[in-house]
Scaffold this motif. Sequence first.
Motif, PDB file in Angstrom:
ATOM      1  N   ARG A   1       0.815  -1.217   0.000  1.00 13.29           N
ATOM      2  CA  ARG A   1       0.000   0.000   0.000  1.00 13.29           C
ATOM      3  C   ARG A   1       0.850   1.268   0.000  1.00 13.29           C
ATOM      4  O   ARG A   1       0.544   2.219  -0.722  1.00 13.29           O
ATOM      5  CB  ARG A   1      -0.953  -0.016   1.194  1.00 13.29           C
ATOM      6  CG  ARG A   1      -2.028  -1.079   1.085  1.00 13.29           C
ATOM      7  CD  ARG A   1      -2.916  -1.153   2.300  1.00 13.29           C
ATOM      8  NE  ARG A   1      -2.174  -1.570   3.485  1.00 13.29           N
ATOM      9  CZ  ARG A   1      -2.717  -1.750   4.682  1.00 13.29           C
ATOM     10  NH1 ARG A   1      -4.018  -1.553   4.856  1.00 13.29           N
ATOM     11  NH2 ARG A   1      -1.986  -2.138   5.701  1.00 13.29           N
ATOM     12  N   LEU A   2       1.903   1.288   0.817  1.00 13.26           N
ATOM     13  CA  LEU A   2       2.765   2.467   0.806  1.00 13.26           C
ATOM     14  C   LEU A   2       3.520   2.551  -0.519  1.00 13.26           C
ATOM     15  O   LEU A   2       3.670   3.640  -1.093  1.00 13.26           O
ATOM     16  CB  LEU A   2       3.737   2.430   1.973  1.00 13.26           C
ATOM     17  CG  LEU A   2       4.657   3.651   2.140  1.00 13.26           C
ATOM     18  CD1 LEU A   2       3.851   4.944   2.241  1.00 13.26           C
ATOM     19  CD2 LEU A   2       5.556   3.489   3.359  1.00 13.26           C
ATOM     20  N   ALA A   3       3.991   1.414  -1.024  1.00 15.58           N
ATOM     21  CA  ALA A   3       4.676   1.406  -2.312  1.00 15.58           C
ATOM     22  C   ALA A   3       3.758   1.874  -3.429  1.00 15.58           C
ATOM     23  O   ALA A   3       4.212   2.491  -4.407  1.00 15.58           O
ATOM     24  CB  ALA A   3       5.195   0.002  -2.614  1.00 15.58           C
ATOM     25  N   HIS A   4       2.473   1.620  -3.305  1.00 18.14           N
ATOM     26  CA  HIS A   4       1.482   2.110  -4.272  1.00 18.14           C
ATOM     27  C   HIS A   4       1.538   3.635  -4.369  1.00 18.14           C
ATOM     28  O   HIS A   4       1.618   4.191  -5.466  1.00 18.14           O
ATOM     29  CB  HIS A   4       0.084   1.655  -3.835  1.00 18.14           C
ATOM     30  CG  HIS A   4      -1.048   2.347  -4.506  1.00 18.14           C
ATOM     31  ND1 HIS A   4      -1.580   1.911  -5.702  1.00 18.14           N
ATOM     32  CD2 HIS A   4      -1.773   3.446  -4.145  1.00 18.14           C
ATOM     33  CE1 HIS A   4      -2.571   2.713  -6.054  1.00 18.14           C
ATOM     34  NE2 HIS A   4      -2.719   3.644  -5.126  1.00 18.14           N
ATOM     35  N   TYR A   5       1.535   4.303  -3.229  1.00 15.85           N
ATOM     36  CA  TYR A   5       1.587   5.765  -3.223  1.00 15.85           C
ATOM     37  C   TYR A   5       2.930   6.280  -3.705  1.00 15.85           C
ATOM     38  O   TYR A   5       3.003   7.235  -4.492  1.00 15.85           O
ATOM     39  CB  TYR A   5       1.297   6.292  -1.815  1.00 15.85           C
ATOM     40  CG  TYR A   5      -0.165   6.305  -1.477  1.00 15.85           C
ATOM     41  CD1 TYR A   5      -0.983   7.347  -1.879  1.00 15.85           C
ATOM     42  CD2 TYR A   5      -0.741   5.260  -0.766  1.00 15.85           C
ATOM     43  CE1 TYR A   5      -2.340   7.362  -1.582  1.00 15.85           C
ATOM     44  CE2 TYR A   5      -2.084   5.252  -0.462  1.00 15.85           C
ATOM     45  CZ  TYR A   5      -2.885   6.309  -0.879  1.00 15.85           C
ATOM     46  OH  TYR A   5      -4.227   6.303  -0.595  1.00 15.85           O
ATOM     47  N   VAL A   6       3.998   5.664  -3.223  1.00 21.64           N
ATOM     48  CA  VAL A   6       5.334   6.102  -3.625  1.00 21.64           C
ATOM     49  C   VAL A   6       5.502   5.960  -5.136  1.00 21.64           C
ATOM     50  O   VAL A   6       6.023   6.858  -5.802  1.00 21.64           O
ATOM     51  CB  VAL A   6       6.409   5.283  -2.872  1.00 21.64           C
ATOM     52  CG1 VAL A   6       7.784   5.515  -3.479  1.00 21.64           C
ATOM     53  CG2 VAL A   6       6.414   5.649  -1.391  1.00 21.64           C
ATOM     54  N   GLY A   7       5.033   4.855  -5.680  1.00 29.90           N
ATOM     55  CA  GLY A   7       5.163   4.642  -7.112  1.00 29.90           C
ATOM     56  C   GLY A   7       4.356   5.627  -7.928  1.00 29.90           C
ATOM     57  O   GLY A   7       4.856   6.194  -8.913  1.00 29.90           O
TER      58      GLY A   7
ATOM     59  N   ALA B   1      10.386   2.452   0.966  1.00 26.94           N
ATOM     60  CA  ALA B   1       9.424   2.123  -0.091  1.00 26.94           C
ATOM     61  C   ALA B   1       9.827   2.704  -1.448  1.00 26.94           C
ATOM     62  O   ALA B   1       9.338   2.245  -2.481  1.00 26.94           O
ATOM     63  CB  ALA B   1       8.038   2.633   0.293  1.00 26.94           C
ATOM     64  N   LEU B   2      10.695   3.694  -1.462  1.00 30.36           N
ATOM     65  CA  LEU B   2      11.136   4.274  -2.734  1.00 30.36           C
ATOM     66  C   LEU B   2      11.843   3.241  -3.610  1.00 30.36           C
ATOM     67  O   LEU B   2      11.950   3.416  -4.825  1.00 30.36           O
ATOM     68  CB  LEU B   2      12.061   5.466  -2.489  1.00 30.36           C
ATOM     69  CG  LEU B   2      11.369   6.761  -2.082  1.00 30.36           C
ATOM     70  CD1 LEU B   2      12.367   7.778  -1.570  1.00 30.36           C
ATOM     71  CD2 LEU B   2      10.574   7.332  -3.259  1.00 30.36           C
TER      72      LEU B   2
END
Length: 312
Positions: A183-189, A303-304
């Motif tokens: 979920r965090l990687a979703h936003y970062v991406g 997460a970046l």
Amino acid sequence: MQRICIIGGSRYFGKLLVKRLRDAGHRVTVINRGSTPPPAGVEHLVVDRNDETALTAALDSRTFDVVVDQVCYTPVQAAIAVRAFAGRTRRYVMTSTIEVYDPATAALPVVPPGTPVPEENVDPAAWPAVVDLPWHDDAYLQAHYAEGKRQAEAVFARADGFAFASVRSAHVLGGGVQEFTGRLAHYVGRIGTGEEVTVHAQALPTVFIHYEELADLLLWAATAEFTGPVNACSDGPLDVRDLGAVIAAQAGREPVYRVVGAGEEASPFSFDRHYAMSNARAKELGFSFSRTADWLPGAVAEALTTEPSPTT
């Protein structure tokens, strides 16, 4: 030193909990289906917790001071555990979720926005538990995740064979690729590549917890004496735009938001209803929480380098 059994414990904060209990000198037994072996020095029982006969046989004559159940999702699973562990442990701790407070999933007392939701908003001792629903159906379980957790807590709360506590976790972040929901990687991406992020027009705040802090809290809960539910969240609620601002500061790119229409699904962590938890009870019992603002930038940095999950 205590004898502690972990059901699950194969990934993320559960895996870290096992290591920290072992390193603290406890005798740890892990029960799971064997996909991931536990660390050295930990006993491993390979069995499906849904198979009551096999579970009882695998336990044999073992007894424990505490059981920490990381993977209980239904009242059926809870009922099996009650029968299997009655007389084998003096304390049972279940990992639950903030989702039990979601007003979209049950008729719950209304808590005004801005007022942190206390544990008594969902009393497991008074909540109905219905085991003859299609809990074994994956689609049904996914659609009724919050209710499954509420009813599982209810079964344990009525059990006579041991003292029971539940840890209702906020949204868990941190750990980079370990954060398997993506979920965090979703936003970062999406923010990093300039893709739009769908949000509600008036998105309300929610609460988070770092996976290491949750492991620490579960260790504390396992070795404490309190009973009943306790909320687990770091200090400082954030809404989806607050989260986006932290990501933007490190990604070097401003978020592109699109407000969803009526009935349209928004991105994870955008909420149009209030159920951000209070952590006052855990503090009163002696646990000290960090501030979300202090650890979130580090979680974003991890997460970046994580690809967004295709399922989020």
